[in-house]
Design an enzyme around this catalytic site. Structure first.
Site, PDB file in Angstrom:
ATOM      1  CE1 TYR A 160      52.283  32.769  36.081  1.00 28.05           C
ATOM      2  CE2 TYR A 160      54.015  31.400  35.158  1.00 28.05           C
ATOM      3  CZ  TYR A 160      53.539  32.645  35.519  1.00 28.05           C
ATOM      4  OH  TYR A 160      54.317  33.758  35.321  1.00 28.05           O
TER       5      TYR A 160
HETATM    6  N1  NAD Z   1      58.590  37.270  39.194  1.00 28.27           N
HETATM    7  C1  NAD Z   1      58.839  36.519  38.130  1.00 28.27           C
HETATM    8  O1  NAD Z   1      59.874  35.821  38.068  1.00 28.27           O
HETATM    9  C2  NAD Z   1      57.884  36.493  36.952  1.00 28.27           C
HETATM   10  C3  NAD Z   1      58.277  35.814  35.801  1.00 28.27           C
HETATM   11  C4  NAD Z   1      57.423  35.803  34.693  1.00 28.27           C
HETATM   12  C5  NAD Z   1      56.221  36.451  34.749  1.00 28.27           C
HETATM   13  N2  NAD Z   1      55.843  37.102  35.890  1.00 28.27           N
HETATM   14  C6  NAD Z   1      54.534  37.782  35.867  1.00 28.27           C
HETATM   15  O2  NAD Z   1      54.664  39.130  36.276  1.00 28.27           O
HETATM   16  C7  NAD Z   1      53.463  39.570  36.934  1.00 28.27           C
HETATM   17  C8  NAD Z   1      53.816  40.182  38.286  1.00 28.27           C
HETATM   18  O3  NAD Z   1      54.523  39.224  39.065  1.00 28.27           O
HETATM   19  P1  NAD Z   1      55.366  39.621  40.369  1.00 28.27           P
HETATM   20  O4  NAD Z   1      56.447  38.638  40.487  1.00 28.27           O
HETATM   21  O5  NAD Z   1      55.652  41.066  40.362  1.00 28.27           O
HETATM   22  O6  NAD Z   1      54.262  39.290  41.510  1.00 28.27           O
HETATM   23  P2  NAD Z   1      54.030  39.912  42.970  1.00 28.27           P
HETATM   24  O7  NAD Z   1      53.215  38.896  43.685  1.00 28.27           O
HETATM   25  O8  NAD Z   1      55.295  40.387  43.595  1.00 28.27           O
HETATM   26  O9  NAD Z   1      53.110  41.187  42.660  1.00 28.27           O
HETATM   27  C9  NAD Z   1      51.858  41.017  42.075  1.00 28.27           C
HETATM   28  C10 NAD Z   1      50.925  42.142  42.497  1.00 28.27           C
HETATM   29  O10 NAD Z   1      49.660  41.885  41.853  1.00 28.27           O
HETATM   30  C11 NAD Z   1      48.614  42.032  42.800  1.00 28.27           C
HETATM   31  N3  NAD Z   1      47.501  41.151  42.432  1.00 28.27           N
HETATM   32  C12 NAD Z   1      47.492  39.788  42.433  1.00 28.27           C
HETATM   33  N4  NAD Z   1      46.279  39.338  42.092  1.00 28.27           N
HETATM   34  C13 NAD Z   1      45.511  40.436  41.846  1.00 28.27           C
HETATM   35  C14 NAD Z   1      44.153  40.620  41.463  1.00 28.27           C
HETATM   36  N5  NAD Z   1      43.322  39.566  41.316  1.00 28.27           N
HETATM   37  N6  NAD Z   1      43.690  41.884  41.280  1.00 28.27           N
HETATM   38  C15 NAD Z   1      44.515  42.946  41.465  1.00 28.27           C
HETATM   39  N7  NAD Z   1      45.798  42.834  41.868  1.00 28.27           N
HETATM   40  C16 NAD Z   1      46.282  41.589  42.057  1.00 28.27           C
HETATM   41  C17 NAD Z   1      49.214  41.625  44.136  1.00 28.27           C
HETATM   42  O11 NAD Z   1      48.509  42.199  45.225  1.00 28.27           O
HETATM   43  C18 NAD Z   1      50.649  42.166  44.005  1.00 28.27           C
HETATM   44  O12 NAD Z   1      50.783  43.472  44.512  1.00 28.27           O
HETATM   45  C19 NAD Z   1      52.574  38.338  37.012  1.00 28.27           C
HETATM   46  O13 NAD Z   1      51.638  38.376  35.962  1.00 28.27           O
HETATM   47  C20 NAD Z   1      53.523  37.168  36.832  1.00 28.27           C
HETATM   48  O14 NAD Z   1      52.923  36.047  36.287  1.00 28.27           O
HETATM   49  C21 NAD Z   1      56.641  37.132  36.994  1.00 28.27           C
END
Ligand code: NAD
Length: 273
Positions: free
Chosen positions: A155
């Site tokens: 990651y």
């Molecule tokens: N939640 C956190 O604390 C956090 C912190 C830092 C960064 N992020 C980043 O934010 C972004 C979203 O995270 P989240 O927590 O909302 O995740 P989540 O899993 O709740 O939502 C992610 C969405 O992306 C879609 N997805 C995943 N892989 C995919 C692909 N190959 N093609 C198309 N769609 C795809 C999934 O179906 C899902 O609907 C990510 O890039 C994550 O690294 C999240």
């Protein structure tokens, strides 16, 4: 009601839920036409219900970000439907656990495919339209890209790579008026994060965690990069993390009851000294 046909067009990956959906909400609120995309079609249906926008302001398209053909057909549809594109937000991502030793090649490629190759393919496919509109790109990184944490090997590598990609694209397209920036969230309560935390021994997440950022706040940071001042900024990373990048977990981490909040609650801070 503003003229919908004059609104800028934004495509957001992974906007079926979580941060991507929060970004779509904030952009819709800031008068953008919205292209929801996700690899899970069911999530697109519920996201569209949540947004509750007039049909001329939103479309939803299935998109697997690691697949070039999937990008090509999605962007052809965006051009056919809306006639152009002003903003690409790369939010789809996965955050699997593993150390440098325990991560195998399959997990390495899976993480890099979604989190790093996905944004690159998106940028590559959208650039012809973004150059025409002198548009913007915002990548969703993480505060952990510059403040790593044990057990997030693939990651961290992918998101640190995404920071390099952000800066490189900013430099390559600066003369064509395309900006490219990164928003780096700290800890956000999303469906994906809840599943992950439960899997790793925190079934009651987000109980006990302070200063979480909301998906809509991450959306507001993305909106900032579409404003007049935001369009003067390129190649930058904006931390939206309650201070995690300067103070490690900044009091957010799941701590025993008596240690919770030591950074932000003056009474607890004094007691713990
Ligand atoms: N939640 C956190 O604390 C956090 C912190 C830092 C960064 N992020 C980043 O934010 C972004 C979203 O995270 P989240 O927590 O909302 O995740 P989540 O899993 O709740 O939502 C992610 C969405 O992306 C879609 N997805 C995943 N892989 C995919 C692909 N190959 N093609 C198309 N769609 C795809 C999934 O179906 C899902 O609907 C990510 O890039 C994550 O690294 C999240």
């Amino acid at each position: 009601m503003p003229d919908v046909s004059a609104m800028p067009v934004a495509i957001i990956t992974g906007s079926g839920q979580g941060i991507g959906l929060g970004i779509a909400q904030a952009l819709a609120h800031a008068n953008h036409r919205i292209v929801l995309t996700d690899r899970e079609p069911d999530r697109l249906v519920s996201a569209q219900k949540t947004l509750d926008l007039p049909p001329e302001q939103v479309i939803a398209l299935p998109l697997e970000v690691s697949d070039a053909a999937s990008w090509a057909s999605a962007i052809a549809e965006v051009e056919r439907h809306f006639g152009g594109l002003n903003l690409l937000v790369n939010s789809a991502g996965i955050s699997p656990r593993g150390t440098a030793e325990s991560t195998d090649e399959a997990l390495w490629y899976q993480t890099l495919d979604v989190n790093l190759k996905g944004p690159w393919l998106g940028i590559k496919t959208c650039l012809p339209l973004l150059k025409k509109s002198r548009g913007a790109i915002v990548n969703i990184g993480t505060t952990r890209a510059t403040r790593p944490m044990p057990g997030l090997f693939s990651y961290i590598c992918s998101k640190a790579g995404l920071l390099g990609l952000t800066q490189q694209v900013a430099v390559e397209y600066i003369s064509q008026g395309v900006t490219c920036n990164m928003v780096a969230p700290g800890w956000v309560d999303t469906p994906g994060e809840r599943i992950l935390q439960a899997k790793h021994g925190r079934p009651d997440f987000p109980n006990g965690v302070r200063n979480l950022t909301t998906s809509e706040e991450i959306g507001e940071a993305v909106v900032f990069f579409t404003t007049s001042v935001g369009r003067k900024i390129t190649g930058q990373m904006l931390y939206v993390d309650s201070g995690m990048h300067v103070a490690d977990d900044a009091g957010m981490i799941y701590l025993p009851e008596n240690a919770r909040g030591r950074y932000h609650d003056p009474e607890v801070a004094q007691r713990d000294q």
